[in-house]
Design a protein around this motif. Structure first.
Motif, PDB file in Angstrom:
ATOM      1  N   VAL A 156       0.826  -1.217   0.000  1.00  0.00           N
ATOM      2  CA  VAL A 156       0.000   0.000   0.000  1.00  0.00           C
ATOM      3  C   VAL A 156       0.861   1.268   0.000  1.00  0.00           C
ATOM      4  O   VAL A 156       0.701   2.131  -0.873  1.00  0.00           O
ATOM      5  N   THR A 157       1.776   1.385   0.969  1.00  0.00           N
ATOM      6  CA  THR A 157       2.536   2.645   1.074  1.00  0.00           C
ATOM      7  C   THR A 157       3.714   2.621   0.086  1.00  0.00           C
ATOM      8  O   THR A 157       4.856   2.361   0.464  1.00  0.00           O
ATOM      9  N   ASP A 158       3.378   2.876  -1.185  1.00  0.00           N
ATOM     10  CA  ASP A 158       4.427   2.947  -2.210  1.00  0.00           C
ATOM     11  C   ASP A 158       5.068   4.341  -2.169  1.00  0.00           C
ATOM     12  O   ASP A 158       4.698   5.189  -1.337  1.00  0.00           O
ATOM     13  N   ALA A 159       6.001   4.565  -3.082  1.00  0.00           N
ATOM     14  CA  ALA A 159       6.768   5.822  -3.036  1.00  0.00           C
ATOM     15  C   ALA A 159       5.850   7.050  -3.088  1.00  0.00           C
ATOM     16  O   ALA A 159       6.032   8.012  -2.330  1.00  0.00           O
ATOM     17  N   TRP A 182       8.799  -5.019   0.630  1.00  0.00           N
ATOM     18  CA  TRP A 182       8.019  -5.101  -0.614  1.00  0.00           C
ATOM     19  C   TRP A 182       8.949  -5.214  -1.828  1.00  0.00           C
ATOM     20  O   TRP A 182       8.570  -5.739  -2.870  1.00  0.00           O
ATOM     21  N   TYR A 183      10.197  -4.730  -1.678  1.00  0.00           N
ATOM     22  CA  TYR A 183      11.105  -4.611  -2.827  1.00  0.00           C
ATOM     23  C   TYR A 183      12.051  -5.795  -2.845  1.00  0.00           C
ATOM     24  O   TYR A 183      12.780  -6.025  -1.897  1.00  0.00           O
ATOM     25  N   LYS A 184      11.984  -6.542  -3.925  1.00  0.00           N
ATOM     26  CA  LYS A 184      12.709  -7.812  -3.955  1.00  0.00           C
ATOM     27  C   LYS A 184      14.157  -7.654  -4.409  1.00  0.00           C
ATOM     28  O   LYS A 184      14.917  -8.609  -4.397  1.00  0.00           O
ATOM     29  N   SER A 185      14.543  -6.472  -4.840  1.00  0.00           N
ATOM     30  CA  SER A 185      15.951  -6.264  -5.210  1.00  0.00           C
ATOM     31  C   SER A 185      16.401  -4.915  -4.671  1.00  0.00           C
ATOM     32  O   SER A 185      15.590  -4.010  -4.445  1.00  0.00           O
ATOM     33  N   LYS A 186      17.721  -4.816  -4.505  1.00  0.00           N
ATOM     34  CA  LYS A 186      18.328  -3.571  -4.045  1.00  0.00           C
ATOM     35  C   LYS A 186      17.986  -2.433  -5.013  1.00  0.00           C
ATOM     36  O   LYS A 186      17.718  -1.307  -4.598  1.00  0.00           O
ATOM     37  N   GLU A 187      17.967  -2.764  -6.304  1.00  0.00           N
ATOM     38  CA  GLU A 187      17.749  -1.736  -7.338  1.00  0.00           C
ATOM     39  C   GLU A 187      16.333  -1.172  -7.261  1.00  0.00           C
ATOM     40  O   GLU A 187      16.134   0.042  -7.315  1.00  0.00           O
ATOM     41  N   SER A 188      15.331  -2.076  -7.145  1.00  0.00           N
ATOM     42  CA  SER A 188      13.953  -1.575  -7.111  1.00  0.00           C
ATOM     43  C   SER A 188      13.706  -0.769  -5.826  1.00  0.00           C
ATOM     44  O   SER A 188      12.974   0.221  -5.818  1.00  0.00           O
ATOM     45  N   ARG A 199      16.072   0.986  -4.251  1.00  0.00           N
ATOM     46  CA  ARG A 199      16.734   2.279  -4.447  1.00  0.00           C
ATOM     47  C   ARG A 199      15.869   3.192  -5.335  1.00  0.00           C
ATOM     48  O   ARG A 199      15.718   4.383  -5.074  1.00  0.00           O
ATOM     49  N   ASP A 200      15.263   2.600  -6.378  1.00  0.00           N
ATOM     50  CA  ASP A 200      14.403   3.399  -7.274  1.00  0.00           C
ATOM     51  C   ASP A 200      13.242   4.026  -6.498  1.00  0.00           C
ATOM     52  O   ASP A 200      12.873   5.177  -6.727  1.00  0.00           O
ATOM     53  N   ALA A 201      12.645   3.233  -5.586  1.00  0.00           N
ATOM     54  CA  ALA A 201      11.512   3.747  -4.800  1.00  0.00           C
ATOM     55  C   ALA A 201      11.964   4.914  -3.925  1.00  0.00           C
ATOM     56  O   ALA A 201      11.275   5.943  -3.825  1.00  0.00           O
ATOM     57  N   GLU A 230      21.315  -5.415   3.017  1.00  0.00           N
ATOM     58  CA  GLU A 230      21.344  -4.810   1.681  1.00  0.00           C
ATOM     59  C   GLU A 230      20.478  -3.551   1.652  1.00  0.00           C
ATOM     60  O   GLU A 230      20.818  -2.555   1.020  1.00  0.00           O
ATOM     61  N   TYR A 231      19.330  -3.616   2.334  1.00  0.00           N
ATOM     62  CA  TYR A 231      18.475  -2.419   2.400  1.00  0.00           C
ATOM     63  C   TYR A 231      19.193  -1.310   3.179  1.00  0.00           C
ATOM     64  O   TYR A 231      19.117  -0.148   2.812  1.00  0.00           O
ATOM     65  N   ILE A 232      19.866  -1.711   4.260  1.00  0.00           N
ATOM     66  CA  ILE A 232      20.561  -0.704   5.081  1.00  0.00           C
ATOM     67  C   ILE A 232      21.648  -0.011   4.257  1.00  0.00           C
ATOM     68  O   ILE A 232      21.834   1.201   4.363  1.00  0.00           O
ATOM     69  N   ASP A 233      22.337  -0.793   3.420  1.00  0.00           N
ATOM     70  CA  ASP A 233      23.362  -0.167   2.547  1.00  0.00           C
ATOM     71  C   ASP A 233      22.718   0.963   1.743  1.00  0.00           C
ATOM     72  O   ASP A 233      23.241   2.078   1.679  1.00  0.00           O
ATOM     73  N   VAL A 234      21.563   0.663   1.127  1.00  0.00           N
ATOM     74  CA  VAL A 234      20.898   1.658   0.263  1.00  0.00           C
ATOM     75  C   VAL A 234      20.413   2.848   1.108  1.00  0.00           C
ATOM     76  O   VAL A 234      20.558   4.003   0.711  1.00  0.00           O
ATOM     77  N   ILE A 235      19.860   2.536   2.276  1.00  0.00           N
ATOM     78  CA  ILE A 235      19.351   3.599   3.166  1.00  0.00           C
ATOM     79  C   ILE A 235      20.465   4.596   3.496  1.00  0.00           C
ATOM     80  O   ILE A 235      20.281   5.817   3.430  1.00  0.00           O
TER      81      ILE A 235
END
Ligand code: FMN
Length: 323
Positions: free
Chosen positions: A23-26, A45-51, A53-55, A84-89
């Motif tokens: 529900v809470t998308d970008a 919700w995001y199955k890859s680092k790239e998606s 990061r895009d959000a 992996e999410y923390i890296d992007v954060i």
């Protein structure tokens, strides 16, 4: 409105938009932040680092207001590597992280705190709140039994949980579970909360990206139209009563193994339910506060209205006590 939570995050209202899977998308997160609260993106919700990061980049394009990211610590059928999410954060300069789940976020705190990222943890009991205070979170969120989504097993109502936690910890408390109007926000602030989290109320906003027919169904729902499911499998959730939740309850009564229940409520079906109003599979997390929502509003109008209701409740209370 000025509280320790508005100060901590640099936001106008002490309103936290509860993270909501599928529900809470970008766009919706940025609408919540633009309206003066803080929206929280569910990383799971995001199955890859790239998606993922895009959000985050999309949110940053849409708003320069603070927003947060949720890191899921609940058990998952397909576990993900939160590092992996923390890296992007960290790379994308996100200012707030919320964790939620069955354990304290010691490891997450060790990574995000040195970066100056504000960390909150969402839980359902005094002892969990004390524990996460000891690992260094900046604020603790507690949601009572009436909340939409995961409720844990303690079954403490918001009215009893929030003051108990506010008395037990020194860090600011964000309270929630069943909050659909300003009067409830006023009550939680009076009970010692410095901020309020809302999920169910935000489902009925214009910017919320769920199907219009799901919104229609929710508008008609009453406080008696939710049910707890998945408790025998260690993952209690409060959701809207549907044919699927009734089937799940039957399987629970038969002590069916989780493998029999899982196909009914797997993530892809939950996503299809909210996007296509396909109620033949999945479940829709929904709190008891649904019974008090009678209109769909833009988030900004909702937040401004809630703030006004808080103020009116304050005036009424002052009249009662002669202040
Ligand atoms: C549709 C929906 C999905 C949710 N998904 C999540 C989630 O993935 N992770 C999480 O920590 N909380 C989730 N929640 C809980 C919310 O973030 C929030 O804590 C809760 O909705 C507050 O209670 P309320 O619904 O009574 O306002 C969800 C809630 C709803 C209604």
């Amino acid at each position: 409105m000025k509280t320790k939570i508005t100060e901590l995050f640099g936001i106008k209202y002490p309103f936290i938009g509860g993270t909501m899977m599928y529900v809470t998308d970008a766009k919706f997160v940025s609408a919540i932040s633009e309206a003066g609260g803080i929206g929280i993106l569910p990383s799971a919700w995001y199955k890859s680092k790239e998606s993922f990061r895009d959000a985050i980049k999309e949110i940053k394009d849409l708003t320069d207001k603070p927003f947060g990211v949720n890191i899921n610590l609940f058990p998952m059928m397909q576990p993900i590597d939160n590092n992996e999410y923390i890296d992007v954060i960290i790379e994308e300069g996100v200012k707030m992280v919320e964790t939620s789940g069955h354990r304290a976020p010691d490891d997450i705190a060790a990574r995000v705190k040195p970066e100056g990222i504000k960390l909150t943890h969402k839980c359902v009991g005094v002892r969990y709140a004390r524990k996460v205070e000891s690992v260094g979170v900046d604020a603790v969120t507690v949601v009572g039994f009436e909340n939409g989504g995961a409720t844990g097993t303690l079954d403490i109502t918001t009215f009893c949980l929030v003051p108990a936690v506010a008395n037990a910890v020194k860090i600011p408390v964000i309270g929630g579970g069943g909050v659909s109007n300003g009067e409830a926000i006023f009550a939680l602030l009076a009970l010692g909360a410095e901020g309020v989290i809302m999920g169910t109320r935000l489902l009925l906003t214009e910017e919320c990206p769920i199907h219009d027919n799901v919104k229609k169904t929710l508008l008609e729902a009453k406080e008696t139209d939710t049910v707890l499911v998945l408790r025998p499998y260690g993952n209690t959730h409060r959701c809207l009563i549907t044919d699927v939740t009734e089937k799940v309850q039957e399987l629970e009564k038969e002590s069916a193994p989780f493998e029999k229940v899982y196909p009914l409520i797997e993530g892809a079906k939950n996503e299809k339910l909210v996007k296509e109003a396909d109620f033949s599979g999945g479940f829709l997390s929904c709190g008891q506060g649904i019974g008090q929502i009678d209109r769909i509003l833009p988030v900004k109008e909702l937040f401004d209205q809630l703030a006004e209701q808080v103020s009116d409740a304050g005036k009424r209370t002052n009249e009662i006590i002669g202040g």
